[in-house]
Design an enzyme around this catalytic site. Structure first.
Site, PDB file in Angstrom:
ATOM      1  N   LYS A  24     -15.031  -2.369  -5.882  1.00 32.19           N
ATOM      2  CA  LYS A  24     -14.574  -2.186  -7.341  1.00 32.19           C
ATOM      3  C   LYS A  24     -15.591  -2.788  -8.022  1.00 32.19           C
ATOM      4  O   LYS A  24     -15.696  -4.086  -8.214  1.00 32.19           O
ATOM      5  CB  LYS A  24     -13.172  -3.019  -7.090  1.00 32.19           C
ATOM      6  CG  LYS A  24     -12.279  -2.772  -8.132  1.00 32.19           C
ATOM      7  CD  LYS A  24     -11.312  -3.743  -8.372  1.00 32.19           C
ATOM      8  CE  LYS A  24     -10.230  -3.578  -7.270  1.00 32.19           C
ATOM      9  NZ  LYS A  24      -9.177  -4.570  -7.510  1.00 32.19           N
ATOM     10  N   ASP A  55     -14.427  -6.776  -4.154  1.00 32.84           N
ATOM     11  CA  ASP A  55     -14.130  -7.105  -5.686  1.00 32.84           C
ATOM     12  C   ASP A  55     -15.121  -7.996  -6.212  1.00 32.84           C
ATOM     13  O   ASP A  55     -16.063  -7.579  -6.835  1.00 32.84           O
ATOM     14  CB  ASP A  55     -12.514  -7.526  -5.577  1.00 32.84           C
ATOM     15  CG  ASP A  55     -11.947  -7.534  -6.765  1.00 32.84           C
ATOM     16  OD1 ASP A  55     -12.274  -7.059  -7.597  1.00 32.84           O
ATOM     17  OD2 ASP A  55     -10.863  -8.130  -6.887  1.00 32.84           O
ATOM     18  N   LYS A 103      -7.076 -10.227   6.637  1.00 31.60           N
ATOM     19  CA  LYS A 103      -6.517  -9.357   7.367  1.00 31.60           C
ATOM     20  C   LYS A 103      -6.677  -7.897   6.835  1.00 31.60           C
ATOM     21  O   LYS A 103      -6.405  -6.837   7.725  1.00 31.60           O
ATOM     22  CB  LYS A 103      -4.988  -9.607   7.279  1.00 31.60           C
ATOM     23  CG  LYS A 103      -4.432 -10.750   7.896  1.00 31.60           C
ATOM     24  CD  LYS A 103      -2.911 -11.020   7.254  1.00 31.60           C
ATOM     25  CE  LYS A 103      -2.212 -12.068   7.704  1.00 31.60           C
ATOM     26  NZ  LYS A 103      -0.834 -12.190   7.233  1.00 31.60           N
ATOM     27  N   GLY A 104      -7.108  -7.700   5.686  1.00 29.09           N
ATOM     28  CA  GLY A 104      -7.162  -6.217   5.091  1.00 29.09           C
ATOM     29  C   GLY A 104      -8.074  -5.356   6.075  1.00 29.09           C
ATOM     30  O   GLY A 104      -7.538  -4.206   5.837  1.00 29.09           O
TER      31      GLY A 104
HETATM   32  P1  IMP Z   1     -13.728 -10.461  -3.425  1.00 25.68           P
HETATM   33  O1  IMP Z   1     -13.922 -11.896  -2.774  1.00 25.68           O
HETATM   34  O2  IMP Z   1     -13.163 -10.743  -5.103  1.00 25.68           O
HETATM   35  O3  IMP Z   1     -14.725  -9.501  -3.440  1.00 25.68           O
HETATM   36  O4  IMP Z   1     -12.346  -9.937  -2.682  1.00 25.68           O
HETATM   37  C1  IMP Z   1     -11.964 -10.157  -1.399  1.00 25.68           C
HETATM   38  C2  IMP Z   1     -10.617  -9.961  -0.961  1.00 25.68           C
HETATM   39  O5  IMP Z   1      -9.806  -9.997  -2.022  1.00 25.68           O
HETATM   40  C3  IMP Z   1     -10.645  -8.495  -0.148  1.00 25.68           C
HETATM   41  O6  IMP Z   1     -11.013  -8.764   1.087  1.00 25.68           O
HETATM   42  C4  IMP Z   1      -9.120  -8.392  -0.464  1.00 25.68           C
HETATM   43  O7  IMP Z   1      -8.419  -9.099   0.608  1.00 25.68           O
HETATM   44  C5  IMP Z   1      -8.848  -8.906  -1.721  1.00 25.68           C
HETATM   45  N1  IMP Z   1      -8.479  -8.129  -2.870  1.00 25.68           N
HETATM   46  C6  IMP Z   1      -9.673  -7.673  -3.689  1.00 25.68           C
HETATM   47  N2  IMP Z   1      -9.249  -6.678  -4.540  1.00 25.68           N
HETATM   48  C7  IMP Z   1      -8.102  -6.371  -3.979  1.00 25.68           C
HETATM   49  C8  IMP Z   1      -7.124  -5.199  -4.452  1.00 25.68           C
HETATM   50  O8  IMP Z   1      -7.315  -4.473  -5.404  1.00 25.68           O
HETATM   51  N3  IMP Z   1      -6.157  -5.311  -3.701  1.00 25.68           N
HETATM   52  C9  IMP Z   1      -5.591  -6.324  -2.445  1.00 25.68           C
HETATM   53  N4  IMP Z   1      -6.479  -7.124  -2.187  1.00 25.68           N
HETATM   54  C10 IMP Z   1      -7.880  -7.032  -2.910  1.00 25.68           C
END
Ligand code: IMP
Length: 177
Positions: A131, A103, A43-44
């Site tokens: 990040k 992330d 949803k972000g």
């Molecule tokens: P990744 O798969 O770890 O790259 O992160 C993907 C998803 O994790 C993002 O689309 C966000 O929904 C969630 N996410 C990662 N870091 C954050 C944060 O700092 N705040 C909120 N959601 C996060």
């Protein structure tokens, strides 16, 4: 995290607006005659997508995909599946994937792999925030708003346990004790 957690501003709404305009100018330069398909990861990305497309003054299509990582709160389990797929045809399209945050890179990497199998003409990633400190999988970012520190961010679509998505600034959570 408890109800004591108070969001502190990291990126103000004005900075976000300028970043969105800058990204829109870059995207417009690259895609304006290509009728691209912009795919937001739910949803972000919903607020970022809504603001971005309103800065793009050329024909395009908007789609959303929803993935689940079997996790709640801060940590993702790393196992990802698609819970809402696409209705648009990706084959032969110029596709731009829209993310709120990269992330670990696992989510964007998974969706990019999924889309690549559908044979788009081109495929790139646009993310509002990156990040890099927690990266587990490298992903190529075509368009980037901000590089952010290793803090848990909320607001402007980003949530903690479904809360805080409606904050107009991007904030980080800090315990008040
Ligand atoms: P990744 O798969 O770890 O790259 O992160 C993907 C998803 O994790 C993002 O689309 C966000 O929904 C969630 N996410 C990662 N870091 C954050 C944060 O700092 N705040 C909120 N959601 C996060």
């Amino acid at each position: 995290m408890s109800s004591q957690t108070k969001p502190q501003i990291l990126l103000r709404r004005e900075e976000i607006t300028s970043a969105v305009k800058r990204l829109a100018a870059e995207i417009e330069r690259d895609y304006q005659n290509r009728y691209p398909l912009l795919i937001g990861i739910l949803k972000g990305s919903f607020i970022f997508m809504a603001d971005l497309v309103r800065q793009l003054d050329f024909p395009l299509e908007v789609e959303f995909i929803r993935v689940s990582s079997y996790g709640r709160g801060r940590e993702s389990s790393g196992a990802i599946k698609i819970v809402r797929g696409l209705t648009s045809v990706v084959k032969g399209r110029d596709v731009l994937l829209i993310e709120d945050i990269v992330d670990t890179g696992l989510t964007a990497g998974f969706v990019l792999d999924y889309l690549a199998k559908k044979k788009p003409t081109s495929l790139k990633l646009c993310t509002l925030t990156d990040k890099p400190s927690r990266r587990q999988r490298s992903v190529q970012i075509g368009y980037l708003g901000f590089t952010v520190p290793n803090k848990f961010l909320v607001g402007y679509g980003l949530d903690w346990d479904e809360k805080f998505r409606n904050l107009p600034d991007i904030c980080f959570l800090e315990n008040e004790d």
